[in-house]
Enzyme design. Structure first.
Site, PDB file in Angstrom:
ATOM      1  N   HIS A 198      44.784  46.050  38.665  1.00 38.78           N
ATOM      2  CA  HIS A 198      44.263  45.312  39.654  1.00 38.78           C
ATOM      3  C   HIS A 198      44.892  45.279  40.918  1.00 38.78           C
ATOM      4  CE1 HIS A 198      41.639  42.087  40.964  1.00 38.78           C
ATOM      5  NE2 HIS A 198      42.596  41.276  40.867  1.00 38.78           N
ATOM      6  N   SER A 233      39.910  41.952  45.405  1.00 38.57           N
ATOM      7  CA  SER A 233      39.855  40.795  44.404  1.00 38.57           C
ATOM      8  C   SER A 233      39.238  39.641  44.899  1.00 38.57           C
ATOM      9  CB  SER A 233      41.253  40.214  43.995  1.00 38.57           C
ATOM     10  OG  SER A 233      41.368  39.280  43.082  1.00 38.57           O
ATOM     11  N   MET A 234      39.529  38.432  45.023  1.00 35.59           N
ATOM     12  CA  MET A 234      38.565  37.436  45.487  1.00 35.59           C
ATOM     13  C   MET A 234      38.294  37.462  47.121  1.00 35.59           C
ATOM     14  SD  MET A 234      40.282  33.471  45.531  1.00 35.59           S
ATOM     15  CE  MET A 234      39.781  32.282  46.416  1.00 35.59           C
ATOM     16  N   ASP A 275      40.573  46.140  34.575  1.00 35.73           N
ATOM     17  CA  ASP A 275      41.888  46.740  35.230  1.00 35.73           C
ATOM     18  C   ASP A 275      42.918  46.008  35.038  1.00 35.73           C
ATOM     19  OD1 ASP A 275      41.404  44.188  36.480  1.00 35.73           O
ATOM     20  OD2 ASP A 275      40.681  45.098  38.366  1.00 35.73           O
TER      21      ASP A 275
END
Ligand SMILES: *[C@@H]1O[C@H](CO)[C@@H](O)[C@H](O)[C@H]1NC(C)=O
Ligand SMILES: *[C@@H]1O[C@H](CO)[C@@H](O)[C@H](O)[C@H]1NC(C)=O
Ligand SMILES: *[C@@H]1O[C@H](CO)[C@@H](O)[C@H](O)[C@H]1NC(C)=O
Ligand SMILES: *[C@@H]1O[C@H](CO)[C@@H](O)[C@H](O)[C@H]1NC(C)=O
Ligand SMILES: *[C@@H]1O[C@H](CO)[C@@H](O)[C@H](O)[C@H]1NC(C)=O
Length: 620
Positions: free
Chosen positions: A576, A278-279, A525
């Protein structure tokens, strides 16, 4: 999903509180009837259950809202079943605990699917630990603990005010104080005076979010099975509330990461496998630019090539996510708009949308996930690259305003315009934070990309900066597809004078264009849009100006095929966050770390390559 007990005199079980799906609500309505559902809200049968619903609705609602993740599975009661009940007891009244115990009995078995099994299988095929693994977690997954010693902070000393039951308790007992702690100083974007929150360190920082809700734990189990342990695996946890510049200013995060990697390479004699989620993927990209910069990391142009074997990039949100925008604009996203009535009630009472927007804005790291690439990527007023044939309402406008009120003159806004609108209507301090830390455009020529080398604001935007010169590095993009993901919204002027927001989501709009309670869904996602997870890997980094050394990119898309009876989607989820527990993801990650990544075959299941071709960015 838990099946509810049947019986006349019953209130919906608490997992329905956090489940916002249509079918859930439809089911409730079918089972109880409209009137009954209303009555349940207004006149609960039992006081204790009322309290129960309220507390859980509130708490879980908050988690859902704060959690940058998908809604219904986030903290449903189902995932309480693995809890350490002792610690739970601290936070939540007695009666509830026994309820939880009751619900959890027969579900326990389905939760612990596949522990260690992927690793064991690979071990039997001779895959062993090779490259030291450094994990960079995503925005939600790192716990934050208090190190302040001021009078108000002492009670929280070394307790997690993010990512634990202490967080829940602090929220319930003293919301104002909790907010003071988790929000950064507006002007500086650093700790407010007298308050100190730091990222928890080590594997503990990210293995579980709260007891029982795993994040990285399955990956750790599998890594351990092929020979990893704390000497050759490391979690580089960071305080995700900070802007990336401030990660270095306050915590020297990038300096530490660099030195850790250098040591590991030296000690183990192998280059590193980086795994980011992710980030975390944006953090890695930023780190690469930082480390080779003359003014910053001073590692030199070949540092990445010399130290990094491979970068496994899981559900990376390279181009941001549209929900990042609505989160800071009005504290809303689909998760909050489409909760059922109970949870909305609990959530708004507990932490209103205005407060949520306030908190999100005071965490500049969150704003790094505002969508990047503007209209070229996300579409214009009439068209978007990922529009489907026959789609009546284009994804191109991120914020739509329904024309009902003639005094209301707001136009529909594309992504670029929405971002501008957000900045125009927000206070100076927020505008300064965003503009001072991030850049959201596109560099259309090689010259522009080169000119950006010295501008740290562009370092986490892969459309404005280029990959490091690392011809030997391999990039693996693993992400889920096929889970509906919010793509655009209906908004309205906020007319409630008590709410200090200019606009809010218009949840009254549900129409034939596919809009459900103000939200139009696209591909992704469940959290991050397919354009963001897929574009750079499928196309962007195959352009010379963004990938000068021709670093090899391999994509592996994983279709979302959740197991209906597993609260977290089971071994084939593409969600996700839950994808971190997916069997094939673990398998691929282990292969890469074990030095066998070359054997992975590129796999596309979505139409991302077609969408990518329609994106208005071209090779020069
Ligand atoms: C939007 O972009 C498409 C594709 O580039 C173009 O055909 C169309 O004219 C554009 N519409 C507007 C309003 O700019
Ligand atoms: C139209 O907007 C004005 C102010 O913007 C508000 O006072 C009025 O109540 C709105 N009318 C309707 C019908 O929503
Ligand atoms: C925004 O788009 C919606 C959906 O196409 C449309 O109904 C509405 O009239 C537009 N609003 C404005 C202000 O143009
Ligand atoms: C609403 O908009 C005005 C002007 O555009 C701005 O000054 C004000 O700060 C905004 N309010 C909020 C809560 O963002
Ligand atoms: C990481 O993966 C995401 C999609 O999962 C992708 O958008 C991004 O471009 C990837 N980044 C790299 C450097 O591979």
């Amino acid at each position: 999903m838990l099946r509810r007990r049947t019986g006349k005199d019953k209130v919906p079980q608490p997992d329905s509180l956090v489940s916002g799906s249509n079918s859930e609500e439809a089911r409730l309505r079918a089972e109880f009837g409209d009137a009954k559902v209303k009555q349940l809200i207004l006149k609960p049968r039992s006081k204790r259950r009322n309290g129960f619903i309220f507390v859980l609705g509130g708490l879980f609602g908050i988690f859902i809202a704060l959690f940058f993740a998908n809604q219904s599975e986030v903290i449903s009661l189902d995932s309480l079943m693995d809890l350490n009940l002792e610690s739970l007891m601290d936070a939540i009244p007695q009666g509830i605990v026994s309820d939880v115990r009751q619900f959890s009995q027969h579900e326990r078995a389905t939760v612990s699917y596949d522990s260690f099994s992927v690793g064991l299988h690979l071990q039997s095929q001779g895959v062993q630990a090779k490259h030291p693994v450094v994990m960079i977690p995503g925005v939600i997954s790192t716990g934050l603990e208090s190190w302040g010693t001021g009078e108000n902070s002492r009670q929280y000393f070394r307790r997690r005010l993010w990512g634990s039951w202490s967080m829940m308790r602090a929220l319930v007992m003293d919301k104002a104080e909790w907010k003071n702690h988790v929000m950064l100083d507006r002007e500086t974007g650093l700790d407010p005076p007298g308050i100190k929150l730091r990222a928890a360190q080590g594997f503990d920082a990210t293995d579980f979010f709260i007891t029982g809700y795993w994040i990285w734990n399955k990956i750790l189990e599998n890594l351990a099975t092929i020979g990893y342990d704390p000497t050759n695996a490391f979690t580089a946890a960071y305080d995700w509330r900070l802007s990336y510049l401030n990660l270095e200013v306050r915590d020297k995060y990038f300096t530490r990461l660099k030195s850790y990697i250098e040591t590991a390479v030296q000690v183990q004699g192998e280059k590193i496998t980086l795994a980011s989620h992710s980030m975390g993927s944006q953090v890695v990209l930023y780190f690469f630019k930082w480390v080779e910069s003359e003014e910053h990391g001073k590692g030199g142009k070949d540092w990445v090539n010399k130290h990094i074997d491979s970068w496994v990039n899981i559900s990376g949100c390279m181009l941001g996510a549209v929900k990042g925008l609505t989160a800071v604009l009005s504290g809303e996203m689909r998760d909050t708009a489409q909760l059922n009535a109970f949870a909305v009630y609990g959530l708004e009472k507990f932490l209103s949308k205005e407060e949520r927007a306030e908190i999100f804005r005071a965490m500049p790291g969150i704003s790094s996930m505002l969508p990047k690439g503007g209209e070229a990527v996300w579409g214009n007023a009439t068209w978007a690259p990922d529009d489907q044939p026959g789609q009546t309402l284009s994804f191109g406008n991120l914020l739509n305003f329904h024309e009902t009120n003639s005094s209301w003159t707001k136009r529909n806004l594309t992504t670029t315009e929405s971002l501008q609108y957000l900045l125009d209507q927000s206070e100076d301090w927020y505008r300064n934070q965003v503009l001072g830390s991030y850049s959201h455009g596109v560099a259309h020529t090689r010259r522009e990309v080169e000119a950006n080398e010295k501008d740290p604001r562009t370092w986490l935007n892969p459309l404005e900066s280029r990959l490091p010169y690392a011809p030997d590095m391999k990039i693996y993009c693993f992400y889920g597809v096929g889970k509906p993901t919010e793509r655009s919204y209906f908004y309205q002027e906020e007319t409630d004078p008590l709410v200090n927001l200019n606009v809010s989501m218009d949840t009254t709009i549900t129409n034939g264009d596919g809009v459900d309670r103000g939200v139009l869904m696209g591909e992704g996602d469940g959290t991050v849009n397919l354009l963001s997870t897929g574009y750079m890997c499928a196309k962007g980094w195959r352009m010379k100006r963004y990938n000068p050394a021709g670093t090899k990119i391999k994509v592996f898309e994983m279709p979302h095929e959740p197991d209906r009876f597993s609260p977290r989607g089971g071994p084939n989820t593409g969600d996700h966050v839950d994808i971190l527990g997916r069997a094939s993801l673990n398998d691929l990650l282990l292969r890469v770390a074990g030095g066998k990544g070359d054997l992975i075959e590129e796999t596309f299941v979505s139409n991302i390559r077609e969408y990518a071709d329609r994106v208005q960015i071209f090779d020069d």
